[in-house]
Motif scaffolding. Structure first.
Motif, short mmCIF file in Angstrom:
data_model
loop_
_atom_site.label_atom_id
_atom_site.label_comp_id
_atom_site.label_asym_id
_atom_site.label_seq_id
_atom_site.Cartn_x
_atom_site.Cartn_y
_atom_site.Cartn_z
N GLN A 82 0.85 -1.17 0.00
CA GLN A 82 0.00 0.00 0.00
C GLN A 82 0.90 1.25 0.00
OE1 GLN A 82 -2.62 -0.18 3.34
NE2 GLN A 82 -3.61 -2.06 2.67
N PRO A 83 0.50 2.25 -0.71
CA PRO A 83 1.32 3.47 -0.75
C PRO A 83 1.29 4.19 0.60
CG PRO A 83 -0.74 3.83 -1.90
CD PRO A 83 -0.70 2.37 -1.52
N THR A 84 2.37 4.85 0.91
CA THR A 84 2.42 5.63 2.16
C THR A 84 1.87 7.01 1.95
OG1 THR A 84 4.68 6.27 1.67
CG2 THR A 84 4.37 4.35 3.08
N THR A 85 1.96 7.54 0.73
CA THR A 85 1.38 8.85 0.42
C THR A 85 0.55 8.71 -0.86
OG1 THR A 85 3.29 9.51 -0.87
CG2 THR A 85 3.28 10.13 1.44
N GLN A 86 -0.48 9.49 -0.97
CA GLN A 86 -1.34 9.43 -2.18
C GLN A 86 -1.21 10.75 -2.89
OE1 GLN A 86 -5.07 7.72 -2.00
NE2 GLN A 86 -4.42 6.05 -0.69
N THR A 87 -1.06 10.66 -4.21
CA THR A 87 -0.95 11.88 -4.98
C THR A 87 -2.19 12.19 -5.75
OG1 THR A 87 0.02 10.64 -6.77
CG2 THR A 87 1.50 11.75 -5.24
#
Length: 86
Positions: A81-86
């Protein structure tokens, strides 16, 4: 054995080293030896500590830089899972 003059208490104490001056001198000698012993213990502790610091010192190795390709690999198990979402 005929003793004409018996020594008095003060003479006996001074001959045996039991007078006031002898007691003070003996106390000073004990204090001096104690100070020497403490100095030796502190010198030994300082020497031990400094030798331990020298043995555990950080050392750096320098090399000339070389240009080459950089390879990065990532391995994981489970769901990513990504740690930050853009």
């Amino acid at each position: 054995m005929n003793i004409q003059n018996l020594p008095d208490q003060h003479e006996i104490e001074s001959i045996l080293g039991l007078g006031r001056g002898a007691r003070a001198k003996r106390g000073f000698r004990r204090l001096l030896w104690l100070a020497v012993a403490v100095a030796i213990v502190f010198a030994g502790a300082w020497w031990y500590q400094s030798s331990q610091n020298a043995a555990n010192a950080v050392s750096y190795e320098t090399v000339k830089p070389v240009r080459s390709n950089l390879t990065v690999s990532v391995t994981a198990t489970g769901t990513i899972q990504p740690t930050t979402q853009t």
